[in-house]
Design a protein around this motif. Structure first.
Motif, mmCIF file in Angstrom:
data_model
loop_
_atom_site.group_PDB
_atom_site.id
_atom_site.type_symbol
_atom_site.label_atom_id
_atom_site.label_comp_id
_atom_site.label_asym_id
_atom_site.label_seq_id
_atom_site.Cartn_x
_atom_site.Cartn_y
_atom_site.Cartn_z
ATOM 1 N N GLU A 1 0.838 -1.216 0.000
ATOM 2 C CA GLU A 1 0.000 0.000 0.000
ATOM 3 C C GLU A 1 0.867 1.258 0.000
ATOM 4 O OE1 GLU A 1 -3.200 0.449 -0.505
ATOM 5 O OE2 GLU A 1 -3.641 -1.693 -0.576
ATOM 6 N N PHE A 2 1.967 1.253 0.746
ATOM 7 C CA PHE A 2 2.846 2.425 0.780
ATOM 8 C C PHE A 2 3.430 2.710 -0.599
ATOM 9 C CE2 PHE A 2 4.407 3.575 5.317
ATOM 10 C CZ PHE A 2 3.104 3.664 5.762
ATOM 11 N N ASP A 3 3.811 1.663 -1.339
ATOM 12 C CA ASP A 3 4.355 1.872 -2.685
ATOM 13 C C ASP A 3 3.327 2.566 -3.563
ATOM 14 O OD1 ASP A 3 6.926 0.595 -2.325
ATOM 15 O OD2 ASP A 3 5.884 -1.334 -2.365
ATOM 16 N N LEU A 4 2.093 2.103 -3.513
ATOM 17 C CA LEU A 4 1.044 2.694 -4.344
ATOM 18 C C LEU A 4 0.769 4.144 -3.968
ATOM 19 C CD1 LEU A 4 -1.562 -0.214 -4.626
ATOM 20 C CD2 LEU A 4 0.293 0.394 -6.198
ATOM 21 N N GLN A 5 0.948 4.466 -2.694
ATOM 22 C CA GLN A 5 0.696 5.830 -2.222
ATOM 23 C C GLN A 5 1.892 6.756 -2.409
ATOM 24 O OE1 GLN A 5 -0.381 5.311 1.906
ATOM 25 N NE2 GLN A 5 -2.119 3.997 1.393
ATOM 26 N N GLY A 6 3.047 6.214 -2.836
ATOM 27 C CA GLY A 6 4.248 7.035 -2.975
ATOM 28 C C GLY A 6 4.887 7.344 -1.637
ATOM 29 N N ARG A 7 4.686 6.452 -0.655
ATOM 30 C CA ARG A 7 5.273 6.623 0.675
ATOM 31 C C ARG A 7 6.551 5.815 0.801
ATOM 32 N NH1 ARG A 7 2.087 9.236 4.143
ATOM 33 N NH2 ARG A 7 -0.114 9.402 3.594
ATOM 34 N N LYS B 1 8.684 3.256 2.502
ATOM 35 C CA LYS B 1 8.513 2.168 3.465
ATOM 36 C C LYS B 1 9.851 1.732 4.039
ATOM 37 C CE LYS B 1 8.347 -1.874 0.452
ATOM 38 N NZ LYS B 1 8.651 -1.251 -0.809
ATOM 39 N N CYS C 1 0.003 -5.641 -1.266
ATOM 40 C CA CYS C 1 -1.402 -5.271 -1.424
ATOM 41 C C CYS C 1 -1.968 -6.159 -2.540
ATOM 42 C CB CYS C 1 -1.532 -3.787 -1.775
ATOM 43 S SG CYS C 1 -0.768 -3.332 -3.342
ATOM 44 N N LEU D 1 5.480 10.752 2.539
ATOM 45 C CA LEU D 1 5.316 10.819 1.098
ATOM 46 C C LEU D 1 6.598 11.375 0.482
ATOM 47 C CD1 LEU D 1 1.728 12.345 0.910
ATOM 48 C CD2 LEU D 1 2.385 10.049 0.170
ATOM 49 N N GLU E 1 6.766 13.088 -2.133
ATOM 50 C CA GLU E 1 6.410 14.458 -2.516
ATOM 51 C C GLU E 1 6.564 15.414 -1.328
ATOM 52 O OE1 GLU E 1 5.259 17.847 -4.481
ATOM 53 O OE2 GLU E 1 6.031 15.946 -5.244
ATOM 54 N N THR F 1 10.021 3.048 -4.769
ATOM 55 C CA THR F 1 8.862 2.171 -4.620
ATOM 56 C C THR F 1 8.977 0.915 -5.480
ATOM 57 O OG1 THR F 1 7.647 3.418 -6.295
ATOM 58 C CG2 THR F 1 7.327 4.076 -4.003
#
Length: 194
Positions: free
Chosen positions: A21-27, A29, A37, A100, A102, A182
């Motif tokens: 989930e973190f990869d998809l959100q650009g976070r 990890k 996920c 993030l 970003e 990610t």
């Protein structure tokens, strides 16, 4: 796919785990232990299908759930068991865990630019430097390669550590730290020396 031939006899299939989930959100990890996920599970299954025609003599993986789950997909239907290598754990991002990418770009522009221009110098606050991670993981890689001469081995390692390994094995500069943060279930083939 990257393929380099050297005097060595080990073929490395370097695998990035499926996404979390973190990869998809650009976070970021980093060394957090997270499962795949749903999209990441599909990516791991796709990797297994893509690599089905390649003989694997051994599969080594990082000590995190996403790498373990991806490695399990890779060995399905094969007569090998995946093995954990503790030193394949991802870079410890310290206070950046969960942030993030970003957010770092916006709030710490100088540090962000440094990660683009000189990724080997990045050291997250309270975390592990890229330089220290390189020393740790490459010692483990060389031990694995020494045991695996004339074999085809899969190394399941999350990014950004996987990109660091690829750069070291290919004698290249590490790519932009932020662009390889990610995972998305990919692989590359490398001829490596022990």
């Amino acid at each position: 796919m990257i393929l380099f031939k050297t005097a060595a006899r080990s073929t490395v299939v370097l695998v990035r785990p499926g996404a979390t989930e973190f990869d998809l959100q650009g976070r970021m990890k980093g060394s957090l232990d997270m499962p795949l996920c749903e999209q990441g599970r599909q990516q791991a299954e796709n990797l297994s299908e893509e690599l089905a025609g390649i003989r694997l003599d051994a599969v080594y993986h990082a000590p995190c759930e996403s790498a373990e789950q991806t490695a399990a997909c890779l060995v399905e239907g094969r007569s090998i068991r995946p093995r954990i290598v503790e030193d394949f754990r991802n870079i410890d991002h310290g206070l950046w865990h969960g942030k993030l990418i970003e957010e770092i770009r916006r709030n710490q522009p100088k540090l962000y630019r440094n990660g683009c221009d000189r990724p080997e110098t990045v050291c997250p606050p309270g975390g592990e430097s890229v330089h220290a991670a390189a020393g740790r993981v490459m010692k483990a890689i060389h031990r694995v390669l020494k045991k695996s001469r004339h074999q085809v081995i899969a190394l399941v390692i999350p990014d950004p550590l996987a990109s660091l390994v690829a750069a070291q094995l290919n004698d290249e500069a590490m790519p932009d730290f932020w662009k390889v943060e990610t995972d998305a279930g990919s692989w590359q083939l490398i001829e490596a020396s022990s």
